[in-house]
Design an enzyme around this catalytic site. Structure first.
Site, mmCIF file in Angstrom:
data_model
loop_
_atom_site.group_PDB
_atom_site.id
_atom_site.type_symbol
_atom_site.label_atom_id
_atom_site.label_comp_id
_atom_site.label_asym_id
_atom_site.label_seq_id
_atom_site.Cartn_x
_atom_site.Cartn_y
_atom_site.Cartn_z
ATOM 1 N N ALA A 65 31.456 60.905 68.128
ATOM 2 C CA ALA A 65 31.253 62.092 68.953
ATOM 3 C C ALA A 65 29.755 62.249 69.211
ATOM 4 C CB ALA A 65 31.797 63.315 68.223
ATOM 5 N N GLU A 111 38.139 56.832 65.757
ATOM 6 C CA GLU A 111 39.341 57.646 65.961
ATOM 7 C C GLU A 111 40.013 57.304 67.296
ATOM 8 O OE1 GLU A 111 37.098 61.152 65.032
ATOM 9 O OE2 GLU A 111 38.378 61.610 63.315
ATOM 10 N N GLU A 131 30.651 60.324 59.220
ATOM 11 C CA GLU A 131 30.521 61.787 59.277
ATOM 12 C C GLU A 131 29.990 62.386 57.984
ATOM 13 O OE1 GLU A 131 33.033 60.100 60.542
ATOM 14 O OE2 GLU A 131 33.772 61.018 62.392
HETATM 15 N N1 CAA Z 1 25.701 60.869 69.317
HETATM 16 C C1 CAA Z 1 24.619 60.979 70.126
HETATM 17 N N2 CAA Z 1 23.746 59.971 70.349
HETATM 18 C C2 CAA Z 1 23.953 58.805 69.705
HETATM 19 C C3 CAA Z 1 25.056 58.624 68.842
HETATM 20 C C4 CAA Z 1 25.954 59.719 68.659
HETATM 21 N N3 CAA Z 1 27.054 59.626 67.887
HETATM 22 N N4 CAA Z 1 25.019 57.370 68.352
HETATM 23 C C5 CAA Z 1 23.932 56.782 68.895
HETATM 24 N N5 CAA Z 1 23.283 57.638 69.711
HETATM 25 C C6 CAA Z 1 22.080 57.399 70.503
HETATM 26 C C7 CAA Z 1 20.838 57.323 69.625
HETATM 27 O O1 CAA Z 1 20.347 58.615 69.355
HETATM 28 C C8 CAA Z 1 19.911 56.501 70.490
HETATM 29 O O2 CAA Z 1 19.378 57.335 71.481
HETATM 30 P P1 CAA Z 1 17.797 57.203 71.891
HETATM 31 O O3 CAA Z 1 17.657 55.804 72.445
HETATM 32 O O4 CAA Z 1 17.610 58.272 72.913
HETATM 33 O O5 CAA Z 1 17.035 57.393 70.618
HETATM 34 C C9 CAA Z 1 20.853 55.531 71.198
HETATM 35 O O6 CAA Z 1 22.160 56.097 71.079
HETATM 36 C C10 CAA Z 1 20.891 54.169 70.555
HETATM 37 O O7 CAA Z 1 21.150 54.344 69.168
HETATM 38 P P2 CAA Z 1 20.219 53.691 68.035
HETATM 39 O O8 CAA Z 1 18.810 53.597 68.496
HETATM 40 O O9 CAA Z 1 20.486 54.435 66.765
HETATM 41 O O10 CAA Z 1 20.846 52.208 67.990
HETATM 42 P P3 CAA Z 1 21.063 51.273 66.729
HETATM 43 O O11 CAA Z 1 21.581 49.994 67.278
HETATM 44 O O12 CAA Z 1 19.844 51.253 65.882
HETATM 45 O O13 CAA Z 1 22.216 52.006 65.875
HETATM 46 C C11 CAA Z 1 24.320 53.115 65.529
HETATM 47 C C12 CAA Z 1 23.503 52.172 66.423
HETATM 48 C C13 CAA Z 1 24.566 52.455 64.169
HETATM 49 C C14 CAA Z 1 25.637 53.343 66.238
HETATM 50 C C15 CAA Z 1 23.549 54.421 65.286
HETATM 51 O O14 CAA Z 1 23.137 54.933 66.548
HETATM 52 C C16 CAA Z 1 24.325 55.500 64.598
HETATM 53 O O15 CAA Z 1 24.458 55.489 63.379
HETATM 54 N N6 CAA Z 1 24.861 56.480 65.371
HETATM 55 C C17 CAA Z 1 25.552 57.635 64.844
HETATM 56 C C18 CAA Z 1 26.931 57.291 64.364
HETATM 57 C C19 CAA Z 1 27.625 58.513 63.819
HETATM 58 O O16 CAA Z 1 27.169 59.195 62.935
HETATM 59 N N7 CAA Z 1 28.838 58.793 64.351
HETATM 60 C C20 CAA Z 1 29.663 59.903 63.947
HETATM 61 C C21 CAA Z 1 29.496 61.054 64.871
HETATM 62 S S1 CAA Z 1 30.362 62.495 64.331
HETATM 63 C C22 CAA Z 1 31.970 62.282 64.841
HETATM 64 O O17 CAA Z 1 32.308 61.322 65.460
HETATM 65 C C23 CAA Z 1 32.918 63.421 64.481
HETATM 66 C C24 CAA Z 1 34.352 63.168 64.826
HETATM 67 O O18 CAA Z 1 35.175 62.978 63.968
HETATM 68 C C25 CAA Z 1 34.808 63.208 66.212
#
Ligand code: CAA
Length: 257
Positions: A65, A111, A131
């Site tokens: 998300a 999901e 999460e």
């Molecule tokens: N939401 C918003 N933005 C996100 C995102 C997310 N879930 N995941 C990645 N991005 C964005 C980053 O902020 C980044 O943006 P900028 O270039 O503007 O800084 C861009 O995408 C690229 O990401 P990274 O630079 O972090 O890329 P990476 O290759 O180093 O890492 C990743 C990739 C491992 C996916 C990492 O981005 C990450 O850990 N993302 C978050 C994952 C996460 O926590 N997901 C759970 C969300 S909560 C949820 O989903 C609740 C539910 O049950 C519905």
């Protein structure tokens, strides 16, 4: 046909949805989830489509998300908006849905994958629920769907630790169906879709309903539904064609009626 956050096209009788927010690793904002569900429903109604295929890009299926969108949410704003309610509609899609996963499928991205029927993943794909690292928990079905897929002990371990699971491990636990080299995921998924497209469409729908029932209801209710669907299959021309083709020693040609 494409919308703001997804690309939409067809490959033969397969309806393809490509998640398209590459700058944020296909993070699922609410508009995007609405678009995905609406498009699944449109394909489900479209008589020329037999299978739905959903994919991301080579780096990410979806990173969950959209954290920026939800970081200021409160219990009240969530209760009022109920952003996850739309996900229930995915459960009502009758046609087979195949997910093709390259790169990350995290949080809501995982999901979304778990809402699909068959999952083809790259051998280096990563699945996970991070999460817990954000001080929350899965909210779009993750705790229920992963537990039903792999059992309580392993699901709890994965969701508690918040670390990604590799494709091979996901395959071993029966969470996904097939692994392919990263560049062959789409080809493999479309091959599967093409195989399914040749099956009797009404049978596929009745089987999907009955198999889903096995996961969610007591055995006696599941058996009742299975029997009803078996009898219902005999209302189709495809049943006549399938059995006739068998006795005539030829391949059946199914029309979906
Ligand atoms: N939401 C918003 N933005 C996100 C995102 C997310 N879930 N995941 C990645 N991005 C964005 C980053 O902020 C980044 O943006 P900028 O270039 O503007 O800084 C861009 O995408 C690229 O990401 P990274 O630079 O972090 O890329 P990476 O290759 O180093 O890492 C990743 C990739 C491992 C996916 C990492 O981005 C990450 O850990 N993302 C978050 C994952 C996460 O926590 N997901 C759970 C969300 S909560 C949820 O989903 C609740 C539910 O049950 C519905």
């Amino acid at each position: 046909m494409s919308k703001e956050h997804i690309n939409v096209y067809t490959e033969g009788s397969t309806g393809v949805i490509q998640l398209n927010r590459p700058k944020v690793a296909n993070a699922l904002n609410r508009k995007m989830v609405d678009e995905i569900v609406e498009q699944m429903e449109a394909f489900d109604r479209d008589e020329t489509i037999r299978v739905i295929f959903i994919k991301g890009n080579e780096k990410a299926f979806a990173a969950g998300a959209d954290i920026e969108e939800m970081m200021d949410d409160t219990p009240l704003s969530l209760e009022q908006l109920d952003p996850f309610a739309v996900w229930d509609r995915m459960m009502l899609i009758k046609k087979p849905i195949i997910a093709g996963v390259n790169g990350f499928a995290l949080g809501g991205g995982f999901e979304l994958v778990l809402h699909c029927d068959l999952i083809v993943a790259a051998e280096d794909a990563k699945f996970g629920f991070p999460e817990v690292n954000l001080g929350v928990m899965p909210g779009a079905g993750g705790t229920q769907l992963l537990t039903k897929a792999m059992g309580r002990a392993k699901a709890l371990e994965w969701i508690w630790l918040g670390q990604p699971m590799g494709a091979q491990e996901a395959l071993n636990y029966g969470v996904i169906n097939r692994i392919a080299a990263p560049e062959l995921v789409e080809e493999e998924a479309l091959r599967l879709a093409s195989q399914l497209s040749k099956q009797a469409p009404v049978s596929l729908r009745l089987i999907k309903e009955a198999v889903s029932e096995a996961v969610d209801t007591p055995l006696n209710e599941g058996l009742t539904l299975e029997r009803k669907n078996f009898y219902l299959a005999f209302a189709t021309q495809d049943q006549k064609e399938g059995m006739k083709a068998f006795t005539e020693k030829r391949r059946p040609s199914f029309k979906g009626v």
